[in-house]
Design an enzyme around this catalytic site. Structure first.
Site, PDB file in Angstrom:
ATOM      1  N   GLU A 248       1.948   3.494   7.473  1.00  0.00           N
ATOM      2  CA  GLU A 248       2.671   4.625   6.865  1.00  0.00           C
ATOM      3  C   GLU A 248       1.698   5.639   6.303  1.00  0.00           C
ATOM      4  O   GLU A 248       0.604   5.273   5.857  1.00  0.00           O
ATOM      5  CB  GLU A 248       3.553   4.113   5.705  1.00  0.00           C
ATOM      6  CG  GLU A 248       4.747   3.319   6.162  1.00  0.00           C
ATOM      7  CD  GLU A 248       5.468   2.645   5.005  1.00  0.00           C
ATOM      8  OE1 GLU A 248       6.565   2.129   5.216  1.00  0.00           O
ATOM      9  OE2 GLU A 248       4.918   2.637   3.881  1.00  0.00           O
ATOM     10  N   LYS A 250      -0.077   7.750   3.633  1.00  0.00           N
ATOM     11  CA  LYS A 250      -0.267   7.552   2.195  1.00  0.00           C
ATOM     12  C   LYS A 250      -0.187   8.922   1.524  1.00  0.00           C
ATOM     13  O   LYS A 250      -1.125   9.705   1.560  1.00  0.00           O
ATOM     14  CB  LYS A 250      -1.622   6.899   1.901  1.00  0.00           C
ATOM     15  CG  LYS A 250      -1.838   6.644   0.406  1.00  0.00           C
ATOM     16  CD  LYS A 250      -3.168   5.971   0.148  1.00  0.00           C
ATOM     17  CE  LYS A 250      -3.281   5.449  -1.270  1.00  0.00           C
ATOM     18  NZ  LYS A 250      -3.128   6.447  -2.319  1.00  0.00           N
ATOM     19  N   ARG A 255       4.291   7.727  -7.400  1.00  0.00           N
ATOM     20  CA  ARG A 255       5.172   6.636  -6.969  1.00  0.00           C
ATOM     21  C   ARG A 255       6.386   6.600  -7.887  1.00  0.00           C
ATOM     22  O   ARG A 255       6.246   6.641  -9.106  1.00  0.00           O
ATOM     23  CB  ARG A 255       4.396   5.326  -7.091  1.00  0.00           C
ATOM     24  CG  ARG A 255       5.187   4.058  -6.815  1.00  0.00           C
ATOM     25  CD  ARG A 255       4.943   3.623  -5.402  1.00  0.00           C
ATOM     26  NE  ARG A 255       5.326   2.252  -5.136  1.00  0.00           N
ATOM     27  CZ  ARG A 255       4.463   1.243  -4.967  1.00  0.00           C
ATOM     28  NH1 ARG A 255       3.181   1.451  -5.127  1.00  0.00           N
ATOM     29  NH2 ARG A 255       4.893   0.044  -4.654  1.00  0.00           N
ATOM     30  N   ARG A 270       4.868   4.301 -12.062  1.00  0.00           N
ATOM     31  CA  ARG A 270       4.065   3.112 -11.824  1.00  0.00           C
ATOM     32  C   ARG A 270       3.760   2.376 -13.114  1.00  0.00           C
ATOM     33  O   ARG A 270       3.566   1.181 -13.128  1.00  0.00           O
ATOM     34  CB  ARG A 270       2.767   3.579 -11.181  1.00  0.00           C
ATOM     35  CG  ARG A 270       2.253   2.626 -10.192  1.00  0.00           C
ATOM     36  CD  ARG A 270       1.151   3.288  -9.478  1.00  0.00           C
ATOM     37  NE  ARG A 270      -0.085   2.635  -9.886  1.00  0.00           N
ATOM     38  CZ  ARG A 270      -1.187   2.727  -9.178  1.00  0.00           C
ATOM     39  NH1 ARG A 270      -1.221   3.475  -8.098  1.00  0.00           N
ATOM     40  NH2 ARG A 270      -2.258   2.111  -9.554  1.00  0.00           N
ATOM     41  N   GLU A 300       7.382   7.842  -2.595  1.00  0.00           N
ATOM     42  CA  GLU A 300       6.412   8.718  -3.233  1.00  0.00           C
ATOM     43  C   GLU A 300       7.036  10.102  -3.335  1.00  0.00           C
ATOM     44  O   GLU A 300       7.612  10.613  -2.379  1.00  0.00           O
ATOM     45  CB  GLU A 300       5.129   8.747  -2.378  1.00  0.00           C
ATOM     46  CG  GLU A 300       3.962   9.413  -3.037  1.00  0.00           C
ATOM     47  CD  GLU A 300       3.088   8.477  -3.880  1.00  0.00           C
ATOM     48  OE1 GLU A 300       3.484   7.307  -4.119  1.00  0.00           O
ATOM     49  OE2 GLU A 300       2.019   8.938  -4.311  1.00  0.00           O
ATOM     50  N   PHE A 340       9.851   4.372   1.098  1.00  0.00           N
ATOM     51  CA  PHE A 340       9.245   3.341   1.930  1.00  0.00           C
ATOM     52  C   PHE A 340       9.675   1.915   1.614  1.00  0.00           C
ATOM     53  O   PHE A 340       9.220   0.980   2.255  1.00  0.00           O
ATOM     54  CB  PHE A 340       7.717   3.450   1.950  1.00  0.00           C
ATOM     55  CG  PHE A 340       7.074   3.560   0.602  1.00  0.00           C
ATOM     56  CD1 PHE A 340       6.981   2.471  -0.231  1.00  0.00           C
ATOM     57  CD2 PHE A 340       6.534   4.775   0.179  1.00  0.00           C
ATOM     58  CE1 PHE A 340       6.375   2.571  -1.469  1.00  0.00           C
ATOM     59  CE2 PHE A 340       5.923   4.886  -1.065  1.00  0.00           C
ATOM     60  CZ  PHE A 340       5.841   3.779  -1.890  1.00  0.00           C
ATOM     61  N   ARG A 415      -1.469  -6.874  -6.258  1.00  0.00           N
ATOM     62  CA  ARG A 415      -2.305  -6.068  -5.381  1.00  0.00           C
ATOM     63  C   ARG A 415      -2.806  -7.043  -4.325  1.00  0.00           C
ATOM     64  O   ARG A 415      -3.808  -7.712  -4.507  1.00  0.00           O
ATOM     65  CB  ARG A 415      -3.471  -5.478  -6.178  1.00  0.00           C
ATOM     66  CG  ARG A 415      -4.288  -4.454  -5.418  1.00  0.00           C
ATOM     67  CD  ARG A 415      -5.450  -3.957  -6.255  1.00  0.00           C
ATOM     68  NE  ARG A 415      -5.089  -3.044  -7.322  1.00  0.00           N
ATOM     69  CZ  ARG A 415      -4.726  -1.784  -7.157  1.00  0.00           C
ATOM     70  NH1 ARG A 415      -4.695  -1.258  -5.951  1.00  0.00           N
ATOM     71  NH2 ARG A 415      -4.411  -1.023  -8.184  1.00  0.00           N
ATOM     72  N   LYS A 421      -4.864  -0.119   2.054  1.00  0.00           N
ATOM     73  CA  LYS A 421      -5.068   1.329   2.221  1.00  0.00           C
ATOM     74  C   LYS A 421      -6.199   1.590   3.197  1.00  0.00           C
ATOM     75  O   LYS A 421      -7.203   0.902   3.180  1.00  0.00           O
ATOM     76  CB  LYS A 421      -5.528   1.998   0.916  1.00  0.00           C
ATOM     77  CG  LYS A 421      -4.738   1.730  -0.260  1.00  0.00           C
ATOM     78  CD  LYS A 421      -5.383   2.396  -1.481  1.00  0.00           C
ATOM     79  CE  LYS A 421      -5.869   1.336  -2.421  1.00  0.00           C
ATOM     80  NZ  LYS A 421      -6.136   1.758  -3.776  1.00  0.00           N
TER      81      LYS A 421
END
Ligand code: AMP
Length: 582
Positions: A248, A250, A255, A270, A300, A340, A415, A421
């Site tokens: 996707e 970025k 966010r 976030r 986003e 997303f 994470r 990323k």
């Protein structure tokens, strides 16, 4: 439960420089806390009355709090103000003045946690005409009953300056050990990650045990902690980890987690703040275009130039971070939403479903319009195809791609290597800025005397929940910054290194890790004096940033634990080595 028991805990935490001792002290206190106040104990220990998303802020103006102190002690306001100026901390000022006064009169009461909480809660809620007087009266009444050391923490809490620097993870660890054993930590953490309410988790654990915790689900009105991404340098490396990936764009925006319940929309950042007020336009789009009656979706939010349709960088959205004039800002800096993920649709908690399934459900649950649509995506395992998609993302003003495992559930708060990323690749020189937390300062000389000459900054080690230093940042600050820094940082000042900070360097002033800034350097080097990734690459050395410069981006949207992670620095360092070799 007596408030003094909590205050003893705070004093012990403030005095230690050992992180493990903090947890031990917490466990001891939590074990003897009754179920009906344990939620309050958890909030108060973090300087709050409610979880962040409730949006109830404690910040009573200092002036007002001083008036209450003056009333409680019978001392003139000027004297109280002078004491604050000389001590620099409103808590210590209150403690000293009350000590002197109480020796003379001795009028203390045994304060309960509940009493203190109720008064603070009342102060936070009173509004409208006469509210200032009512708040001052309530606080001075409480101070008059308090022991001097209790007054210290009451004053800090009420002015929003509690800041013991106790992370959510430390409290979770302590809760697990106090009530369920270390091995239950994962289940407890998941309950917290799905609901972001530590007080609620503590209450459930204390009264219903681990069985109660297992029943947690996402719920509208309570944000889930967001799933985050790791970072790698090439599409090839990412594919080796993920296999075929959902790729996707970025987007370079903010966010947002959108919660819809009937016509009511709430939106969370976030950092889990309720930011509904900042985006009335996005709330409208969500109300109209989410077909489900009940939903939690994520995406986003990006500023756009309405004339050209082009996406604008993240900073433009910062115009929305204000209390007044939002409608005007929304017109001047319009925003679009790219979705997303979906965590809840109607009565179904989707977090255990695969991303492929969640996306299908998301697609069916919304009406796509120009300003509210799905993120650009591509499912592929072809490096060349992904690289071309990456270029198209960059050309459109995105930062790169996020590649995601289609098979994975929504890992709230993690994470993980399930989302990775892909940004522009690292060069032998460090071209990628990093986010660091200010943990200390060194006094300046010459032109900078009286202010800070350099800031000691850290990255975040999430494995060990500590902040190892990575560099001393002294350049890139304007004269204006230098003038403002001491005041900006003064609320976080400490007499000694914070227990979660790892540093070999001695600072002149230490801070509770709180303020995040962006810096860029020339390169990453090995250094015996910085603690980031210490002993990981070479024995007796850590990784440091050489020639760091402040980029002038204050990352108010990031909590200290959102600073760049040690693992990312290790990856960046390895990538840099590879490039030099090539
Ligand atoms: P970083 O802040 O560098 O750790 O990157 C993660 C952030 O990228 C997320 O928190 C989102 O704000 C943002 N982002 C932009 N586009 C996407 C996307 N398609 N999927 C997930 N996150 C995205």
């Amino acid at each position: 439960m007596k408030y003094i028991e909590l205050v003893d805990l705070y004093e012990a935490i403030g005095a230690t420089t050992k992180r493990l001792e903090i947890t031990r002290y917490l466990v001891d206190v939590l074990k003897k806390t009754p179920g009906e106040v344990i939620g309050k104990v958890v909030y108060l220990t973090q300087g709050k009355l409610y979880p962040d998303f409730a949006g109830v802020e404690m910040g009573m103006a200092e002036k007002m709090a001083l008036r209450a102190l003056s009333a409680a002690t019978g001392l003139p306001l000027e004297k109280v103000e002078r004491e604050l100026r000389s001590k620099g901390d409103i808590g210590t000022a209150a403690e000293n003045l009350l000590k002197a006064k109480k020796q003379a009169t001795l009028s203390e009461k045994e304060l309960l946690v509940r009493d203190v909480y109720d008064v603070l809660d009342k102060i936070a809620r009173i509004t409208g005409a006469g509210s200032v007087e009512a708040k001052v009266r309530a606080l001075s009444g409480l101070l008059a009953d308090a022991k001097p050391v209790e007054a210290k923490y009451i004053m800090r809490t009420v002015t929003g300056k509690m800041r013991l620097g106790i992370a959510d993870m430390t409290i979770l660890e302590a809760l697990a050990r106090a009530f369920a054993g270390k091995e239950a930590r994962k289940v407890i953490e998941r309950a917290y990650n799905l609901t972001s309410d530590l007080g609620d988790v503590a209450r459930t654990l204390c009264t219903d045990g681990i069985e109660g915790i297992k029943k947690y689900h996402v719920k509208t009105g309570r944000p889930a902690r967001m799933m985050l991404a790791q970072r790698l340098e090439s599409a090839q490396e990412i594919l080796e980890k993920l296999g075929k990936a959902i790729c996707e764009w970025k987007y370079d925006g903010e966010r947002i987690q959108i919660h819809k319940q009937g016509n009511k929309i709430s939106m969370f950042s976030r950092r889990l703040e309720n930011i509904t007020g900042q985006y009335p336009d996005v709330a409208d789009l969500a109300r109209k275009n989410i077909k489900a009656d009940r939903a939690i979706v994520e995406g986003e939010c990006v500023a756009v130039d309405t004339d050209t349709g082009a996406m604008l960088p993240f900073q433009v959205l910062m115009h929305r971070r204000r209390k007044y004039g939002i409608e005007k800002a929304a017109k001047e800096f319009p925003a679009h939403m790219y979705l997303f993920d979906a965590l809840l649709i109607e009565n179904d908690d989707l977090t255990q479903m695969s991303l492929l399934e969640r996306r299908e459900i998301l697609k069916k649950s919304i009406k796509e319009t120009n300003g509210f649509k799905l993120a650009q995506s591509l499912i592929s395992d072809d490096v060349r195809e992904i690289e071309a998609f990456f270029e198209s993302a960059i050309e459109s003003g995105c930062e790169g791609l996020i590649l995601k495992s289609g098979a994975s559930g929504y890992q709230a708060g993690a994470r993980s290597w399930l989302w990775i990323k892909l940004k522009r690749s690292y060069q032998s020189k460090m071209i990628e800025p990093i986010d660091v937390v200010i943990v200390g300062a060194l006094m300046g000389r010459g032109r900078r005397s009286g202010s800070y000459g350099a800031l000691l900054v850290s990255v975040y080690d999430s494995e060990r929940d500590v902040f190892p230093t990575i560099t001393k940042a002294g350049s890139g600050f304007t004269d204006e910054d230098l003038k403002n820094l001491p005041e900006l940082l003064s609320p976080y000042e400490l007499k000694h290194r914070h227990a979660r900070v790892e540093s070999k360097l001695e600072a002149n002033v230490w801070f509770t890790p709180a303020v995040v800034i962006e810096v860029i350097g020339d390169e990453l080097t090995l250094s015996p004096i910085h603690m980031c990734a210490y002993n990981r690459i070479r024995k007796d050395a850590g990784i440091a940033v050489r020639f760091p410069r402040f980029t002038h981006r204050w990352r108010k949207d990031k909590a200290p634990e959102d600073a760049t992670n040690v693992e990312e620095i290790v990856d960046m360092y390895r990538a840099q080595l590879k490039r030099i070799a090539e």
